[in-house]
Design an enzyme around this catalytic site. Structure first.
Site, mmCIF file in Angstrom:
data_model
loop_
_atom_site.group_PDB
_atom_site.id
_atom_site.type_symbol
_atom_site.label_atom_id
_atom_site.label_comp_id
_atom_site.label_asym_id
_atom_site.label_seq_id
_atom_site.Cartn_x
_atom_site.Cartn_y
_atom_site.Cartn_z
ATOM 1 N N LYS A 116 0.817 -1.208 0.000
ATOM 2 C CA LYS A 116 0.000 0.000 0.000
ATOM 3 C C LYS A 116 0.856 1.265 0.000
ATOM 4 O O LYS A 116 0.531 2.256 -0.645
ATOM 5 C CB LYS A 116 -0.929 -0.002 1.214
ATOM 6 N N GLU A 200 -2.786 6.927 7.828
ATOM 7 C CA GLU A 200 -3.534 7.897 7.049
ATOM 8 C C GLU A 200 -4.651 8.485 7.903
ATOM 9 O O GLU A 200 -5.066 7.905 8.908
ATOM 10 C CB GLU A 200 -4.104 7.274 5.772
ATOM 11 N N HIS A 235 -13.288 -3.396 9.925
ATOM 12 C CA HIS A 235 -12.684 -2.975 8.659
ATOM 13 C C HIS A 235 -12.778 -4.060 7.592
ATOM 14 O O HIS A 235 -12.046 -4.037 6.608
ATOM 15 C CB HIS A 235 -11.221 -2.562 8.855
ATOM 16 N N ARG A 292 -5.831 -8.708 -7.634
ATOM 17 C CA ARG A 292 -6.413 -10.045 -7.657
ATOM 18 C C ARG A 292 -7.913 -9.919 -7.892
ATOM 19 O O ARG A 292 -8.462 -8.811 -7.882
ATOM 20 C CB ARG A 292 -6.187 -10.754 -6.315
#
Length: 675
Positions: A116, A200, A235, A292
């Protein structure tokens, strides 16, 4: 087209790939661990090869063993599924070096997007909007704390590798940062073998919208529109739908173009998903790219009428994308619900056990209750069967239930009806939670954001309600039938007869039941052709009617006063699982002839909330702790749960060490209250 492919995965995705391959005339090879020797994906493939022990590191994550299995089987290609090695560029390289086609993107694209942090840097260079955050290489705790304070709380800690929500931690203040970072890194190491994290800004309210993209080796790239995945717990996605409600055509086009640009910037090939966080004002920010096929791909398939696995195989063979962008359009509305072995009332902790009974709605088109002239299409993707075990080693998903309708209202009605057909005994499930979620005003009115479940948990995690009269009636009839089945079909001795007949008298029995809410007493009187129930002074006539089911011992049809009652009753020992009107009620039969169970002595022991492995001991014997203090951390299915102190006290004894396996309900330590 390939003649034979190896599926380097397990569960429903392996079954899904095998189904498409069979339709195309391609043979499949399954790989499995010792825990999966009798699993569904092994049974549906043409060939199966044992990899090793149950832990994924010894089986599904062992690259050398998978490559050896592919070569020995004569497969020409490897489909990675999702999870495990699906986004591992070293695995893609190993396939290529062995002369095998990797049915996925090039290793270089995976490396560019797989981490990421690297992906965010790439998007930043390409001027794609990003949330404020830190995604650099420096990882010492003090530096990361300083970065979090610069960004401003709340922040989200995320493992740089992997996906599925594993390891993510929301941090509200500096006081909780160190503990969250340690936990995030430990879970990231366990799940992905990489403890690198990024930070973030945590944006709320916000929606999670992703774009499905597809590219071939000839330079063609299209987007297959969006999926709204905002409804999440821990999440992790719970419900997904397409089209995303309220998304304007202009915003949809802009996000699709951004997703294609992101894919083309790394020379992407195959199926992938570009994920965005969308603010309340409609502005969107790049989150990550999943290199994917994803769990929720059936939603896209249902609204486009496509088979994305078939597209994967065609592209991997060097073929062009079957359709250009101009030929693609959304049709109707689809919703996917993930059915998990988990306990929503316990923070969605995984539930481990054997699927003693498993029934799913028919994967067909059926008439909706609201309008018999309209139909919704139902699809069930599952990698388990009745009798299989949900273990601590792998993801606790039981099935994906996907419903298509002509519009969102019809898809919602179809999903509500389909969920009524889900009947599972042996593990806790989230089925009732999903029913409440689908029916909630927030979801029905498309008031979607990633905080929906947390915001409405008081109603979504509803307190169990008392058993209904219909439920008790079904349990009583099921008990009588089981008693009759236990006796002789034609008893020679009249004393063995189970009909309840009495000379000049009426047999009356007192049947006692209990559930999580209360204990119920049912007075049952035998009559010539039916029964009389007395529940809390109210009387009801009760008769058994012929059922159109193939198994009358499970599926019952009763006449309760003037009403027809239908239900399924599954008996396991003294527990009767009653499914009626979309409700699942486990009832314990309190047999007057059985010995009363002894109550567990509450002696200060704290017990494991799930089966798993002890990964952290946060206290020592003799240590004084305050109420709410973290004591022991347990990991199961690559998710962590920390047991906290229920009251102030002193730790007397730790009963397990780090690395030990524990069973659900096992005593972990002894905590003495302060004198």
């Amino acid at each position: 087209m390939f003649q034979k492919i190896l599926i380097a995965n397990r569960g429903e995705i392996a079954c899904r790939v095998a189904a498409t391959a069979r339709r195309l005339g391609v043979k499949t090879v399954a790989v499995y661990s010792e825990a999966d020797a009798n699993s569904k994906h092994v049974a549906v493939c043409d060939q199966a090869i044992l990899l090793g022990a149950a832990p994924a590191a010894d089986s599904y994550l062992h690259i050398e063993k998978i490559i050896a299995a592919a070569l020995s089987s004569g497969a020409q290609a490897v489909h990675p599924g999702y999870g495990f090695l699906s986004e591992n560029p070293a695995f893609a390289d190993a396939c290529s070096q062995a002369g095998l086609v990797f049915i996925g993107p090039p290793a270089a694209a995976m490396r560019a997007m797989g981490l990421k942090s690297a992906a965010k840097a790439l998007m930043e260079a390409a001027s794609v909007p990003l949330l404020p955050g830190y995604h650099g290489a420096r990882q010492d705790a003090q530096f990361l704390l300083a970065e979090a304070e610069t960004i401003g709380y709340p922040v989200l800690l995320k493992p740089s590798a992997g996906g599925g929500g594993k390891g993510m931690r929301v941090v509200e203040s500096a006081a909780g940062f160190a503990a969250a970072l340690t936990s995030c890194k430990r879970e990231a190491t366990s799940a992905f073998g990489n403890d690198h994290v990024l930070i973030e800004k945590y944006l709320q309210p916000a929606r999670h919208i992703e774009i499905q993209i597809f590219a071939d080796t000839l330079g063609n790239c299209v987007h297959l529109f969006e999926r709204d995945c905002s409804v999440q717990r821990r999440h992790q996605k719970v419900l997904e739908e397409s089209p995303a409600p309220g998304l304007s055509p202009e915003r949809r086009a802009a996000m699709g173009a951004a997703a294609i640009a992101a894919a083309q910037s790394v020379g992407y090939v195959g199926a992938g998903t570009v994920e965005f966080i969308v603010a309340a004002d409609g502005s969107f920010y790049f989150m990550e790219m999943n290199t994917r096929l994803q769990v929720e791909h059936p939603v896209t398939e249902m609204v486009l009428g496509l088979d994305l696995v078939e597209w994967q195989l065609l592209v991997a063979c060097g073929g062009a994308l079957p359709l250009p962008q101009a030929a693609l359009s959304q049709r109707g509305h689809a919703i996917e619900a993930r059915i998990y072995a988990e306990n929503p009332a316990k923070g969605f902790l995984p539930s481990i056990g054997t699927l003693q009974y498993l029934a799913m709605p028919d994967a067909l088109s059926f008439a909706l209750k609201s309008d018999a002239a309209q139909t919704a299409a139902v699809r069930v993707d599952s990698g388990v069967r009745q009798g299989d075990t949900i273990s601590a080693f792998y993801d606790p998903m039981i099935a994906k239930l996907i419903v298509w309708g002509a519009d969102r209202a019809q898809a919602l009605a179809g999903m509500a009806q389909a969920l009524e057909g889900v009947q599972i005994v042996g593990v806790e499930t989230n089925t009732a939670f999903l029913q409440r979620l689908i029916a909630s005003p927030a979801f029905t009115n498309a008031e979607l954001d990633t905080g929906l479940i947390e915001r409405h948990q008081a109603t979504l995690l509803a307190v169990p309600q008392p058993a209904t009269v219909a439920t008790l009636a079904l349990a009583c009839i099921a008990l009588l039938q089981s008693e009759a089945a236990a006796g002789s079909s034609a008893p020679a001795d009249p004393w063995d007869c189970r009909s309840g007949w009495r000379l000049n008298s009426v047999l009356q029995r007192r049947l006692r039941w209990s559930d999580a809410v209360a204990t119920y007493t049912v007075l049952l009187s035998y009559r010539r052709d039916d029964y009389l129930l007395d529940i809390d002074g109210k009387q009801f006539s009760l008769g058994l009617q012929p059922s159109d089911s193939k198994d009358d011992s499970l599926n019952l049809q009763l006449l309760l006063d003037a009403s027809i009652v239908k239900g399924t009753v599954i008996r396991h020992d003294a527990r009767f699982h009653v499914f009626n009107a979309g409700l699942h009620t486990p009832l314990q039969y309190l047999d007057p002839l059985a010995h009363a169970a002894t109550a567990e002595v509450q002696d200060g022991r704290l017990t494991a909330p799930m089966s798993g492995k002890v990964v952290a001991l946060l206290v020592k014997p003799g240590q004084a702790v305050k109420k709410g203090a973290p004591l022991v951390t347990i990991e199961a299915m690559k998710m962590e749960h920390t047991v906290t102190a229920p009251h102030d006290g002193v730790v007397e004894q730790l009963l397990y060490a780090c690395g030990d396996q524990v069973s659900d309900g096992a005593a972990l330590l002894r905590l003495a209250a302060h004198a």
